[in-house]
Design a protein around this motif. Sequence first.
Motif, short mmCIF file in Angstrom:
data_model
loop_
_atom_site.label_atom_id
_atom_site.label_comp_id
_atom_site.label_asym_id
_atom_site.label_seq_id
_atom_site.Cartn_x
_atom_site.Cartn_y
_atom_site.Cartn_z
N ALA A 37 0.83 -1.21 0.00
CA ALA A 37 0.00 0.00 0.00
C ALA A 37 0.86 1.25 0.00
O ALA A 37 0.55 2.24 -0.69
CB ALA A 37 -0.93 -0.01 1.21
N VAL A 38 1.95 1.25 0.77
CA VAL A 38 2.86 2.40 0.79
C VAL A 38 3.47 2.62 -0.59
O VAL A 38 3.49 3.75 -1.11
CB VAL A 38 3.97 2.19 1.84
CG1 VAL A 38 5.08 3.23 1.67
CG2 VAL A 38 3.41 2.27 3.25
N LEU A 39 3.95 1.56 -1.21
CA LEU A 39 4.60 1.69 -2.51
C LEU A 39 3.61 2.11 -3.60
O LEU A 39 3.97 2.84 -4.52
CB LEU A 39 5.30 0.39 -2.88
CG LEU A 39 6.51 0.04 -2.00
CD1 LEU A 39 7.07 -1.32 -2.37
CD2 LEU A 39 7.59 1.11 -2.11
N THR A 40 2.36 1.67 -3.48
CA THR A 40 1.34 2.10 -4.43
C THR A 40 1.09 3.60 -4.29
O THR A 40 1.00 4.33 -5.29
CB THR A 40 0.03 1.33 -4.20
OG1 THR A 40 0.25 -0.06 -4.47
CG2 THR A 40 -1.08 1.85 -5.10
N ALA A 41 0.97 4.07 -3.04
CA ALA A 41 0.77 5.50 -2.81
C ALA A 41 1.94 6.31 -3.34
O ALA A 41 1.76 7.36 -3.98
CB ALA A 41 0.57 5.76 -1.32
N VAL A 42 3.14 5.83 -3.09
CA VAL A 42 4.35 6.52 -3.56
C VAL A 42 4.33 6.63 -5.08
O VAL A 42 4.63 7.69 -5.66
CB VAL A 42 5.60 5.78 -3.07
CG1 VAL A 42 6.85 6.25 -3.83
CG2 VAL A 42 5.79 5.96 -1.57
N ALA A 43 3.96 5.55 -5.75
CA ALA A 43 3.96 5.54 -7.21
C ALA A 43 2.95 6.51 -7.80
O ALA A 43 3.12 7.00 -8.93
CB ALA A 43 3.69 4.13 -7.72
N GLU A 44 1.89 6.82 -7.04
CA GLU A 44 0.82 7.68 -7.55
C GLU A 44 1.02 9.15 -7.21
O GLU A 44 0.23 10.00 -7.62
CB GLU A 44 -0.52 7.21 -6.98
CG GLU A 44 -0.94 5.83 -7.50
CD GLU A 44 -2.22 5.33 -6.84
OE1 GLU A 44 -2.70 5.98 -5.89
OE2 GLU A 44 -2.73 4.29 -7.28
N GLN A 45 2.05 9.47 -6.43
CA GLN A 45 2.24 10.86 -6.03
C GLN A 45 2.97 11.65 -7.11
O GLN A 45 3.91 11.15 -7.74
CB GLN A 45 3.04 10.93 -4.72
CG GLN A 45 2.24 10.43 -3.52
CD GLN A 45 3.00 10.52 -2.21
OE1 GLN A 45 4.07 11.13 -2.14
NE2 GLN A 45 2.46 9.92 -1.18
N ASP A 46 2.53 12.90 -7.29
CA ASP A 46 3.28 13.79 -8.17
C ASP A 46 3.87 14.96 -7.40
O ASP A 46 4.70 15.69 -7.92
CB ASP A 46 2.41 14.28 -9.33
CG ASP A 46 1.41 15.34 -8.89
OD1 ASP A 46 0.93 15.23 -7.74
OD2 ASP A 46 1.10 16.24 -9.68
N VAL A 47 3.41 15.15 -6.17
CA VAL A 47 4.04 16.09 -5.25
C VAL A 47 4.18 15.36 -3.91
O VAL A 47 3.56 14.33 -3.68
CB VAL A 47 3.22 17.38 -5.06
CG1 VAL A 47 3.17 18.17 -6.34
CG2 VAL A 47 1.82 17.07 -4.57
N VAL A 48 5.00 15.91 -3.03
CA VAL A 48 5.31 15.21 -1.79
C VAL A 48 4.04 14.98 -0.98
O VAL A 48 3.35 15.91 -0.58
CB VAL A 48 6.33 16.01 -0.95
CG1 VAL A 48 6.63 15.24 0.35
CG2 VAL A 48 7.60 16.24 -1.73
N GLY A 49 3.71 13.70 -0.74
CA GLY A 49 2.64 13.35 0.15
C GLY A 49 1.24 13.29 -0.44
O GLY A 49 0.31 12.90 0.26
N ARG A 50 1.08 13.64 -1.70
CA ARG A 50 -0.27 13.75 -2.25
C ARG A 50 -0.37 13.04 -3.60
O ARG A 50 0.37 13.35 -4.52
CB ARG A 50 -0.67 15.20 -2.40
CG ARG A 50 -2.13 15.41 -2.81
CD ARG A 50 -2.48 16.88 -2.96
NE ARG A 50 -2.34 17.60 -1.72
CZ ARG A 50 -1.44 18.53 -1.48
NH1 ARG A 50 -0.56 18.85 -2.42
NH2 ARG A 50 -1.39 19.15 -0.32
N SER A 51 -1.30 12.09 -3.67
CA SER A 51 -1.54 11.38 -4.92
C SER A 51 -2.48 12.17 -5.81
O SER A 51 -3.33 12.93 -5.34
CB SER A 51 -2.19 10.01 -4.64
OG SER A 51 -1.35 9.21 -3.85
#
Length: 212
Positions: A194-208
Amino acid sequence: MRDVRVILVGGTSNVGKSTVAQVVAERLGFTYRSTDLLARHPGRPWRTPERDIPAHVAEHYASLTVDELITSVLDHYARLWPRIEEMIRAYATGAESGAGLVLEGSALWPARVAALTVPYTAAVWLTAEDAVVRARVRTGGRYEDVGEHERHLMDRFLARSARFQTLLLEIVDGLGLDRIDTGGGRSVEELVDAVLTAVAEQDVVGRSLPRR
């Protein structure tokens, strides 16, 4: 987010930050670090097989109100932030050679993280219901086996942790930042996914994007 070099994992105590962050780092071949090792605020006020409760830690939790405990820890994190930001920038910009960085800790206050203008950096906050945190602390501190004084210290720690998470969630949800609940029986591997999925979807720090 492509070419991520820094992953930040924040949240209150006992939500699983260190366990999840270490596995994320292992998967990616990144360096793992904890903000706790930069400068230690009075730690957990219960005994473990390796350590007794230091006198200053017991006094800290026994003598301060919950409001004072929150003020103390937030002031500590504010003082620590310049060192944290310097570390993030060093890894994100390549000034720190070698592997990327997974940095975890309660000191990753969401308002400061969201204001970062550092490339290749992602952030996720882990949360858990108060009952989950309470059960973890009481199990770790052997709550049923210790005396009234140690129970009181654990209860104060729990009260501070619950208040901390309430304040943190107001900011995380208000800014639309990514958070993952670690309760519900999900395995460490599932939480790491889940963490890695969120990271992959972010285009700015902390926000998908799109926001979930």
